[in-house]
Design a protein around this motif. Sequence first.
Motif, PDB file in Angstrom:
ATOM      1  N   LEU A 116       1.103   0.621 -10.789  1.00  0.00           N
ATOM      2  CA  LEU A 116       2.278   1.037 -11.547  1.00  0.00           C
ATOM      3  C   LEU A 116       2.881   2.316 -10.957  1.00  0.00           C
ATOM      4  N   LYS A 117       2.029   3.242 -10.527  1.00  0.00           N
ATOM      5  CA  LYS A 117       2.527   4.468  -9.893  1.00  0.00           C
ATOM      6  C   LYS A 117       3.312   4.141  -8.625  1.00  0.00           C
ATOM      7  N   ALA A 118       2.811   3.197  -7.834  1.00  0.00           N
ATOM      8  CA  ALA A 118       3.499   2.818  -6.594  1.00  0.00           C
ATOM      9  C   ALA A 118       4.893   2.286  -6.899  1.00  0.00           C
ATOM     10  N   LEU A 119       5.009   1.511  -7.980  1.00  0.00           N
ATOM     11  CA  LEU A 119       6.309   0.984  -8.377  1.00  0.00           C
ATOM     12  C   LEU A 119       7.240   2.121  -8.801  1.00  0.00           C
TER      13      LEU A 119
ATOM     14  N   LEU B 294      20.849  -4.717   7.433  1.00  0.00           N
ATOM     15  CA  LEU B 294      20.081  -3.490   7.626  1.00  0.00           C
ATOM     16  C   LEU B 294      19.444  -2.999   6.338  1.00  0.00           C
ATOM     17  N   ASN B 295      20.248  -2.851   5.293  1.00  0.00           N
ATOM     18  CA  ASN B 295      19.756  -2.220   4.075  1.00  0.00           C
ATOM     19  C   ASN B 295      18.951  -3.171   3.200  1.00  0.00           C
ATOM     20  N   ALA B 296      19.480  -4.351   2.934  1.00  0.00           N
ATOM     21  CA  ALA B 296      18.819  -5.257   2.004  1.00  0.00           C
ATOM     22  C   ALA B 296      17.461  -5.716   2.529  1.00  0.00           C
ATOM     23  N   ILE B 297      17.435  -6.153   3.785  1.00  0.00           N
ATOM     24  CA  ILE B 297      16.168  -6.593   4.365  1.00  0.00           C
ATOM     25  C   ILE B 297      15.228  -5.405   4.527  1.00  0.00           C
ATOM     26  N   GLY B 298      15.796  -4.254   4.912  1.00  0.00           N
ATOM     27  CA  GLY B 298      14.983  -3.044   5.003  1.00  0.00           C
ATOM     28  C   GLY B 298      14.377  -2.654   3.664  1.00  0.00           C
ATOM     29  N   GLN B 299      15.146  -2.827   2.593  1.00  0.00           N
ATOM     30  CA  GLN B 299      14.629  -2.534   1.246  1.00  0.00           C
ATOM     31  C   GLN B 299      13.377  -3.339   0.954  1.00  0.00           C
ATOM     32  N   ILE B 300      13.474  -4.647   1.135  1.00  0.00           N
ATOM     33  CA  ILE B 300      12.355  -5.515   0.784  1.00  0.00           C
ATOM     34  C   ILE B 300      11.131  -5.192   1.636  1.00  0.00           C
ATOM     35  N   GLU B 301      11.331  -4.988   2.939  1.00  0.00           N
ATOM     36  CA  GLU B 301      10.200  -4.646   3.805  1.00  0.00           C
ATOM     37  C   GLU B 301       9.609  -3.289   3.413  1.00  0.00           C
ATOM     38  N   PHE B 302      10.462  -2.358   2.986  1.00  0.00           N
ATOM     39  CA  PHE B 302       9.977  -1.048   2.548  1.00  0.00           C
ATOM     40  C   PHE B 302       9.086  -1.184   1.324  1.00  0.00           C
ATOM     41  N   TYR B 303       9.494  -2.015   0.372  1.00  0.00           N
ATOM     42  CA  TYR B 303       8.673  -2.214  -0.833  1.00  0.00           C
ATOM     43  C   TYR B 303       7.313  -2.791  -0.467  1.00  0.00           C
ATOM     44  N   TYR B 304       7.325  -3.758   0.450  1.00  0.00           N
ATOM     45  CA  TYR B 304       6.047  -4.352   0.860  1.00  0.00           C
ATOM     46  C   TYR B 304       5.147  -3.337   1.544  1.00  0.00           C
ATOM     47  N   SER B 305       5.760  -2.389   2.263  1.00  0.00           N
ATOM     48  CA  SER B 305       4.944  -1.387   2.952  1.00  0.00           C
ATOM     49  C   SER B 305       4.292  -0.411   1.984  1.00  0.00           C
ATOM     50  N   GLN B 306       4.826  -0.313   0.781  1.00  0.00           N
ATOM     51  CA  GLN B 306       4.316   0.642  -0.192  1.00  0.00           C
ATOM     52  C   GLN B 306       3.376   0.011  -1.214  1.00  0.00           C
ATOM     53  N   PHE B 307       3.402  -1.313  -1.317  1.00  0.00           N
ATOM     54  CA  PHE B 307       2.624  -2.006  -2.341  1.00  0.00           C
ATOM     55  C   PHE B 307       1.421  -2.715  -1.731  1.00  0.00           C
ATOM     56  N   PRO B 308       0.390  -2.973  -2.533  1.00  0.00           N
ATOM     57  CA  PRO B 308      -0.699  -3.840  -2.065  1.00  0.00           C
ATOM     58  C   PRO B 308      -0.226  -5.282  -1.988  1.00  0.00           C
ATOM     59  N   LYS B 309      -1.011  -6.122  -1.338  1.00  0.00           N
ATOM     60  CA  LYS B 309      -0.613  -7.516  -1.183  1.00  0.00           C
ATOM     61  C   LYS B 309      -0.442  -8.221  -2.519  1.00  0.00           C
ATOM     62  N   SER B 310      -1.200  -7.802  -3.528  1.00  0.00           N
ATOM     63  CA  SER B 310      -1.100  -8.439  -4.835  1.00  0.00           C
ATOM     64  C   SER B 310       0.252  -8.199  -5.497  1.00  0.00           C
ATOM     65  N   MET B 311       1.032  -7.245  -4.973  1.00  0.00           N
ATOM     66  CA  MET B 311       2.347  -6.950  -5.528  1.00  0.00           C
ATOM     67  C   MET B 311       3.469  -7.437  -4.615  1.00  0.00           C
ATOM     68  N   ALA B 312       3.171  -8.402  -3.759  1.00  0.00           N
ATOM     69  CA  ALA B 312       4.162  -8.862  -2.787  1.00  0.00           C
ATOM     70  C   ALA B 312       5.439  -9.354  -3.453  1.00  0.00           C
ATOM     71  N   SER B 313       5.326 -10.037  -4.579  1.00  0.00           N
ATOM     72  CA  SER B 313       6.502 -10.598  -5.237  1.00  0.00           C
ATOM     73  C   SER B 313       7.398  -9.534  -5.849  1.00  0.00           C
ATOM     74  N   ILE B 314       6.854  -8.338  -6.083  1.00  0.00           N
ATOM     75  CA  ILE B 314       7.640  -7.286  -6.710  1.00  0.00           C
ATOM     76  C   ILE B 314       8.780  -6.830  -5.793  1.00  0.00           C
TER      77      ILE B 314
END
Length: 598
Positions: free
Chosen positions: A327-330, A473-493
Amino acid sequence: MKKNPCDQIKHGEEEKHLTTKLGGLKTMAFVISTETFEKVASFGLHANMILYLINEYHMSNAKGANVLFLWSAISNFMPILGAFLSDSFLGRFRVIALGTFVSLLGMSLLWLTAALPQATPPQCNGLATESCASPKAAQLALLFSSLALMSIGAGGIRPCALAFGADQLYNPSNPENKRVLQSFFNWYYASVGLSLMVSITVIVYIQDAAGWVIGFGVPAGLMFLSTVMFLLGSPLYIKLMPDKSLFTSFAQVMAAAWQNKHLALPPMESDPGIWYYHKGSKLIAPTQKLRFLNKACMIGNPEKDIDMDGRATNPWNLCTVKQVEELKALIKVLPIWSSGIIIAVSISQHSFPVLQARVMDRHLIPGGLKIPAGSFGVFAMITLTIWVATYDQIIVPLLSKFTKRSRGFSLKERMGMGLAISCVATAVAAMVESKRRATAIRQGLGDEPHGMVHMSAMWLVPQYSLIGLAEGLNAIGQIEFYYSQFPKSMASIGVALFALGMAVGNLVSSLIVGTVDKLTSKGGKQSWVSNNLNMGHYDYYYWILTILSVINVFYYLICCWDFGSSDNKNKIVWDEEEGTEDELELELGDHAKGVASH
């Protein structure tokens, strides 16, 4: 015990891959065709809808744009609800099946609005919509019901289709499984990209050439095929039972933190035994950021809070350290996420350029092919596709020679460049509209909003292309950025956050248009977003978006500075178990960037 191959299977059970009767390549025709037909049908309707609302329902330009902004907002929000229902209650198969049926119902109702004369106001021969009869409440109810049903249906299909297809092929015992999944993702995104191209070219052309009855009937027929194809494959599918949702986990952390608000937090260097974590977890103590949430994983009374097996007696009163840190990561990425709202506003500007293109020379070459006004969005899609195709293969190798980075631009740099380019895109849109308006007035078309302006609609291509590049640039970068910050269990977030940002962006777009229309029309003045493009000032409207986008770039830089200063502290080493669920979500995470453009 003998297994029934038709039984639903729980997440993580590798025994589902031992059967040869369910899943596999034989299901791909059903899964991919379902998504393809749905995309062609739904996106083909949206591209030209502003003209339908203005011509058939006599809505003003501003009101029609607001209806479409709200429709897009609901359509982007509903997948989050669909993902929650899928993960927590119904499972992917049931949610997709319900989604296809509800979408079909919505498209059928929309077709009825065109097919039944009494479903729309009487035809109006006047040029000004103000002189035409307004739609009745029942007519608007039918229209809005059809749009709402299509949004609900999309919420069932879009968050589940990719993962459901991967469910059919995922087999950890097969050494070639990664290659098979890679092939599936490539075919999936190729089919989605092709369907989007078809939807905003062929479907829009049919609507322009054959009218709304056939133009809406074709998408409804395609949605019927989508529903039938998906249900025909039902006996062949692997149908995973719903698992615990991250939304539930987040709610438990917040509830537990509130329940334990009376507990005093221990000193920073305290005994890890005070924190609740599962055996084998690497996260045995929470970080100090957002410390108030740490009370959710703090053991107040071991005898009361922990059972004989070492599990929490009530997960709503005591959560694991990992749940708290998820939750903190989110929460930590939310400021940077909020910087994506304004670019979502720029990306969602589909309606007004269609109105501009309608009164411009739309021939690709003089005397040649005439492009439908609603089809110019294809230039944004082409640009985005070219960027995605060339970035990894050409740009990254060149950049790595100079930056010494294996991945070229960092994710934050890509997001920032996307924001900057969106500023240029709206500025170009403002300048092009200023030129179009000046040309129309010189021709004496000030009082003739439907008069053809002697100016090529190809002038609109640069703004579409810039928006496509900004999104890439931005939209795809956003999603990849979220994945870099979350564990694999939060991939869908990651995808859920992007969809939520687009939804909020559409709501903000509606608010901006409504505010501009109200403020600039005071005292009987001509609104900047007037029904008469030549007397209004749509160029001023685009300049407002440009100013907001420039301010947003500086806001983004502040968010990056704040995120970077805290990113070096409390570095999290996530539990990355080797379970099948985590592996599957990792594969989905690697490819979810394609969702950004769809």
